[in-house]
Each structure stands twice: as C-alpha cells, then as structure tokens.
Enzyme design. Structure first.
Site, PDB file in Angstrom:
ATOM      1  N   ASN A  42      -1.653  -0.331   7.337  1.00 37.28           N
ATOM      2  CA  ASN A  42      -1.062  -1.627   7.684  1.00 37.28           C
ATOM      3  C   ASN A  42      -0.212  -2.219   6.553  1.00 37.28           C
ATOM      4  O   ASN A  42      -0.001  -3.418   6.489  1.00 37.28           O
ATOM      5  CB  ASN A  42      -2.148  -2.591   8.166  1.00 37.28           C
ATOM      6  N   ARG A  78      -0.809 -14.517   4.080  1.00 33.33           N
ATOM      7  CA  ARG A  78      -1.434 -13.902   5.257  1.00 33.33           C
ATOM      8  C   ARG A  78      -0.563 -14.081   6.498  1.00 33.33           C
ATOM      9  O   ARG A  78      -0.511 -13.218   7.367  1.00 33.33           O
ATOM     10  CB  ARG A  78      -2.846 -14.471   5.474  1.00 33.33           C
ATOM     11  N   ARG A  99       3.485  -6.732   9.125  1.00 29.32           N
ATOM     12  CA  ARG A  99       2.746  -5.738   9.911  1.00 29.32           C
ATOM     13  C   ARG A  99       3.242  -5.708  11.358  1.00 29.32           C
ATOM     14  O   ARG A  99       3.324  -4.648  11.966  1.00 29.32           O
ATOM     15  CB  ARG A  99       1.245  -6.055   9.858  1.00 29.32           C
ATOM     16  N   THR A 159      -4.602  -8.036  10.602  1.00 21.84           N
ATOM     17  CA  THR A 159      -4.962  -6.688  10.123  1.00 21.84           C
ATOM     18  C   THR A 159      -4.478  -5.578  11.060  1.00 21.84           C
ATOM     19  O   THR A 159      -3.964  -4.564  10.604  1.00 21.84           O
ATOM     20  CB  THR A 159      -6.498  -6.584   9.968  1.00 21.84           C
ATOM     21  N   TYR A 167     -12.524  -2.489  -2.542  1.00 18.45           N
ATOM     22  CA  TYR A 167     -12.992  -2.446  -1.155  1.00 18.45           C
ATOM     23  C   TYR A 167     -14.518  -2.449  -1.046  1.00 18.45           C
ATOM     24  O   TYR A 167     -15.056  -1.994  -0.028  1.00 18.45           O
ATOM     25  CB  TYR A 167     -12.406  -1.229  -0.444  1.00 18.45           C
ATOM     26  N   GLU A 206     -10.285 -10.414  -6.937  1.00 27.04           N
ATOM     27  CA  GLU A 206      -9.294  -9.327  -6.882  1.00 27.04           C
ATOM     28  C   GLU A 206      -8.278  -9.428  -8.023  1.00 27.04           C
ATOM     29  O   GLU A 206      -7.886  -8.421  -8.604  1.00 27.04           O
ATOM     30  CB  GLU A 206      -8.579  -9.350  -5.522  1.00 27.04           C
ATOM     31  N   PHE A 259     -14.927   3.645   8.176  1.00 26.90           N
ATOM     32  CA  PHE A 259     -13.590   3.955   7.656  1.00 26.90           C
ATOM     33  C   PHE A 259     -13.495   3.867   6.133  1.00 26.90           C
ATOM     34  O   PHE A 259     -12.413   4.022   5.569  1.00 26.90           O
ATOM     35  CB  PHE A 259     -12.542   3.042   8.303  1.00 26.90           C
ATOM     36  N   HIS A 298      -1.602  -5.758   1.662  1.00 27.51           N
ATOM     37  CA  HIS A 298      -2.913  -6.403   1.564  1.00 27.51           C
ATOM     38  C   HIS A 298      -2.737  -7.800   1.003  1.00 27.51           C
ATOM     39  O   HIS A 298      -1.833  -8.043   0.210  1.00 27.51           O
ATOM     40  CB  HIS A 298      -3.817  -5.599   0.611  1.00 27.51           C
ATOM     41  N   LYS A 314       0.832  -1.209   0.000  1.00 24.53           N
ATOM     42  CA  LYS A 314       0.000   0.000   0.000  1.00 24.53           C
ATOM     43  C   LYS A 314       0.871   1.266   0.000  1.00 24.53           C
ATOM     44  O   LYS A 314       2.091   1.178   0.200  1.00 24.53           O
ATOM     45  CB  LYS A 314      -0.909  -0.030   1.231  1.00 24.53           C
TER      46      LYS A 314
HETATM   47  P1  CMP Z   1      -6.952  -4.830   4.165  1.00 23.68           P
HETATM   48  O1  CMP Z   1      -6.553  -6.182   4.568  1.00 23.68           O
HETATM   49  O2  CMP Z   1      -6.343  -4.231   2.949  1.00 23.68           O
HETATM   50  O3  CMP Z   1      -8.536  -4.812   3.971  1.00 23.68           O
HETATM   51  C1  CMP Z   1      -9.384  -3.836   4.477  1.00 23.68           C
HETATM   52  C2  CMP Z   1      -8.643  -2.675   5.054  1.00 23.68           C
HETATM   53  O4  CMP Z   1      -9.441  -1.778   5.792  1.00 23.68           O
HETATM   54  C3  CMP Z   1      -7.643  -3.190   6.062  1.00 23.68           C
HETATM   55  O5  CMP Z   1      -6.611  -3.835   5.392  1.00 23.68           O
HETATM   56  C4  CMP Z   1      -7.292  -1.916   6.793  1.00 23.68           C
HETATM   57  O6  CMP Z   1      -6.345  -1.150   6.073  1.00 23.68           O
HETATM   58  C5  CMP Z   1      -8.624  -1.179   6.766  1.00 23.68           C
HETATM   59  N1  CMP Z   1      -9.331  -1.288   8.033  1.00 23.68           N
HETATM   60  C6  CMP Z   1      -9.912  -2.380   8.555  1.00 23.68           C
HETATM   61  N2  CMP Z   1     -10.476  -2.099   9.742  1.00 23.68           N
HETATM   62  C7  CMP Z   1     -10.250  -0.784   9.960  1.00 23.68           C
HETATM   63  C8  CMP Z   1     -10.566   0.107  11.005  1.00 23.68           C
HETATM   64  N3  CMP Z   1     -11.253  -0.291  12.072  1.00 23.68           N
HETATM   65  N4  CMP Z   1     -10.159   1.393  10.887  1.00 23.68           N
HETATM   66  C9  CMP Z   1      -9.479   1.803   9.807  1.00 23.68           C
HETATM   67  N5  CMP Z   1      -9.146   0.996   8.784  1.00 23.68           N
HETATM   68  C10 CMP Z   1      -9.515  -0.270   8.861  1.00 23.68           C
END
Ligand code: CMP
Length: 136
Positions: free
Chosen positions: A114, A86, A104, A92, A50, A128, A58, A117, A10
């Site tokens: 984070n 993963r 991460r 996450t 997304y 995807e 968010f 992805h 990212k």
């Molecule tokens: P990703 O695995 O790319 O998929 C969804 C993304 O949403 C996740 O990584 C985070 O970057 C973001 N995300 C998920 N939960 C939250 C949260 N509570 N607040 C902000 N961002 C979030």
C-alpha cells in the site's frame, strides 16, 4: 496543535517511482518535511516498527516486504500532521478504504503493497520517530 508524524515510502512506492509524488503531496498540503532519507531497513528495525503486528498471519511477509528494497523515511510536521498525512495517504486497503484522490486510492491495489505508511496516533508517532530518527 503542531504535531509530527513518521512517513514512509515503502519499497513498492520507491520501485514505482512515486517518491516525488509523495513529497509533492506533502508539500502542497502545507506540511513541512523536517527529516528525510533513503535507506535499507534492517530486520531488527522492521520487527520493532511492526511489533504490534507480531503473531498476525501477515507478519512475516510484512517484514520480508519492508526489508526487500530501499524505503524513504521522513518526519513530517504541521498542524494535525498525523490526521492530515493519513488523509493524503488514504485508508490501509487501497481499494476498499482509500478514497480516490489519496495516494493509496490513486496508485494502490493490495493491502500489503500500500505504498506508504503513517503513524496512527501521537503515541505511535513518538515511538516511531524515536526508532527511525533517534538523533532528531
Ligand atoms: P501500515 O499502515 O504500514 O501498517 C501495517 C501494515 O500491515 C499495513 O500498512 C499493510 O501494509 C499491512 N497489512 C495490514 N493488514 C494486512 C493484511 N490483512 N494483509 C497483508 N498486509 C496487511
């Protein structure tokens, strides 16, 4: 069973100079990179990628963030590639969920920022990969 997963570095990961670190960890694990590029993400692709988060508090900041700078997109292949990636990426939330030793866990602090992805299931991976690499 050989699988494919979508991997993203990212904008925060690219900005912090972690592209090499991510590629290195993928290769050291024994996974194969079958497609990769550096690109800006359109609003349209971001919203499609997304879509499952549409309506969440968010969502807008997530779209703003993923379109804020270049990302590296890759398709990674290997036995159990989805779970393997993963594990390399970590959970996450970089502090509460990601184990030390994961990307991460080692480099992240905030859930939104984070760094990477990965697809979360074979169905997500298929969706995807088609979205990001329609010609693959
Ligand atoms: P990703 O695995 O790319 O998929 C969804 C993304 O949403 C996740 O990584 C985070 O970057 C973001 N995300 C998920 N939960 C939250 C949260 N509570 N607040 C902000 N961002 C979030």
């Amino acid at each position: 069973m050989t699988e494919r997963t979508l991997v993203l570095v990212k904008p925060d990961g690219v900005e912090r100079g972690l592209i090499g670190e991510v590629i290195s960890r993928i290769e050291r694990k024994g996974l194969k990179i079958v497609a990769m590029d550096l690109r800006m993400v359109s609003q349209e692709l971001a919203a499609q990628h997304y879509a499952e988060h549409d309506g969440k508090p968010f969502f807008n900041s997530l779209i703003e963030f993923i379109t804020s700078g270049p990302v590296v997109a890759a398709v990674v292949e290997g036995p159990r590639a989805i779970a393997a990636w993963r594990q390399i990426a970590g959970g996450t939330d970089p502090v509460e969920k990601a184990a030390p030793g994961s990307i991460r866990g080692d480099f992240g602090l905030e859930t939104q920022f984070n760094l990477v992805h990965g697809s979360d299931s074979p169905e997500s991976a298929a969706r995807e990969i088609k979205l990001w690499f329609p010609n693959l």
